[in-house]
Design a protein around this motif. Structure first.
Motif, short mmCIF file in Angstrom:
data_model
loop_
_atom_site.label_atom_id
_atom_site.label_comp_id
_atom_site.label_asym_id
_atom_site.label_seq_id
_atom_site.Cartn_x
_atom_site.Cartn_y
_atom_site.Cartn_z
N LEU A 50 -5.72 1.90 7.68
CA LEU A 50 -6.25 1.54 6.24
C LEU A 50 -7.53 1.20 6.11
CD1 LEU A 50 -5.51 0.52 3.62
CD2 LEU A 50 -5.03 -1.86 4.43
N LEU B 144 1.14 4.40 5.57
CA LEU B 144 0.22 3.46 6.15
C LEU B 144 0.74 2.24 6.97
CD1 LEU B 144 -2.26 3.72 3.14
CD2 LEU B 144 -2.66 4.57 5.32
N ILE C 209 -5.78 5.52 -1.08
CA ILE C 209 -4.60 4.95 -0.26
C ILE C 209 -3.45 5.79 -0.76
CG2 ILE C 209 -3.24 3.21 -0.52
CD1 ILE C 209 -5.60 1.33 -0.52
N VAL D 15 0.95 -1.24 0.20
CA VAL D 15 0.08 0.01 0.05
C VAL D 15 0.75 1.22 0.12
CG1 VAL D 15 -1.98 -1.08 1.12
CG2 VAL D 15 -0.24 -0.03 2.33
#
Length: 322
Positions: free
Chosen positions: A193, A187, A178, A150
């Motif tokens: 998240l 993150l 994201i 991510v």
């Protein structure tokens, strides 16, 4: 027995027993449970088939240890190995086993992984906010974590992952959210998240089928653990390892996995002879027959008692000839 083990409900247990026990009723029969988890299915099968032996695989060392305790009464008939299930050929070779009589694959997460926030798979519990964004089923394994994905993948790759692995219809919006969030700060926890994903889903579409982050977490978990690649490798290997009369049962919880299982089993159950041939030679005849008409689903009673079984789809086949 731990609380998680005591609460664990093996999915479609009666149907699994019905399908596999006919192949395990003879002396020295071997069951390969390739996703041992907490050992619920394996314990029931070993009890129902007192002459059967078990080769149990799981990549999760913690789950394997709990399963070992659960299966202590059958210790003389079990061999438990920490390994990804696509290592089946190597595990059988090391055990000196040429052919097996039954294969069980219960895909997805185990109750241990779902119920333990510290394992980083939870997205709906308040205490999950402090869990590191890891998602490796084997925490000692090499390879990227969910945080690596991510925080480094571009929008296009994240969106494709969410669409392919989780059928996420808001994949692009979530991927963009994201990338925007990580520009403020990396993150690193499951809680953050989940918040980012929840905010990215349009208000009118929120909470229609569980937590909004459910599909994102699923896609990340599958990518981190290379689950699709392992399944694609193990299915032909498992079929090849089955002796005549041997059976395979696969429980899947995702449409992509179920489609792959359907395709592989259907191909194995088809004759290889050219169309129009009146008599099919033995060497071109189907080597397997399907034991399910399409995919079996949990009955209403099981759905009421075990909501985690909702998305389960079971397919099975039997080897007819070597």
């Amino acid at each position: 027995m731990t609380t998680t083990t005591a609460r664990h409900r093996p999915v479609m247990m009666e149907r699994v027993l019905e399908l596999l026990t006919p192949a395990l009723s003879h002396p020295k029969a071997v069951l390969a449970d390739l996703t041992l988890g907490l050992g619920g299915h394996a314990a029931a099968i070993l009890e129902a088939c007192p002459e059967a032996r078990l080769i149990g695989l799981d990549r999760d060392g913690q789950a394997l240890e709990l399963a070992r305790r659960r299966l202590a009464a059958f210790a003389g008939r079990t061999r438990l190995v920490q390994a990804v299930f696509d290592r089946l050929p190597q595990v059988l070779a090391q055990a000196g086993i040429g052919q097996i009589d039954a294969v069980l694959l219960d895909l997805g997460l185990s109750s241990l992984q779902i119920d333990s926030p510290e394992r980083c798979f939870a997205y709906a519990r308040p205490q999950a906010g402090d869990a590191p964004l890891d998602m490796r089923m084997d925490a000692t394994a090499d390879g990227p974590t969910a945080a690596d994905i991510v925080n480094t993948w571009p929008v296009s790759d994240l969106a494709r992952l969410l669409r392919q692995k989780a059928d996420e219809i808001h994949a692009r919006r979530i991927a963009e959210a994201i990338v925007a969030a990580r520009q403020e700060a990396p993150l690193t926890t499951t809680g953050r998240l989940a918040e980012v994903v929840d905010a990215a889903v349009p208000p009118a579409a929120r909470h229609r089928s569980g937590h909004n982050a459910k599909r994102t977490f699923q896609a990340l978990r599958m990518a981190v653990n290379r689950e699709s690649e392992a399944l694609e490798a193990v299915l032909p290997a498992a079929l090849a390892a089955l002796a005549s009369g041997g059976r395979i049962v696969v429980l899947s919880y995702h449409s992509g996995e179920d489609r792959l299982v359907k395709r592989v089993l259907a191909a194995a159950a088809q004759d290889q002879a050219p169309l129009g041939l009146v008599t099919v030679p033995d060497h071109l005849a189907a080597r397997f027959r399907l034991l399910t008409n399409g995919a079996d689903k949990p009955c209403p009673a099981e759905l009421a008692a075990n909501p985690r079984s909702t998305s389960a789809r079971l397919r099975a086949a039997e080897r007819l000839r070597s």
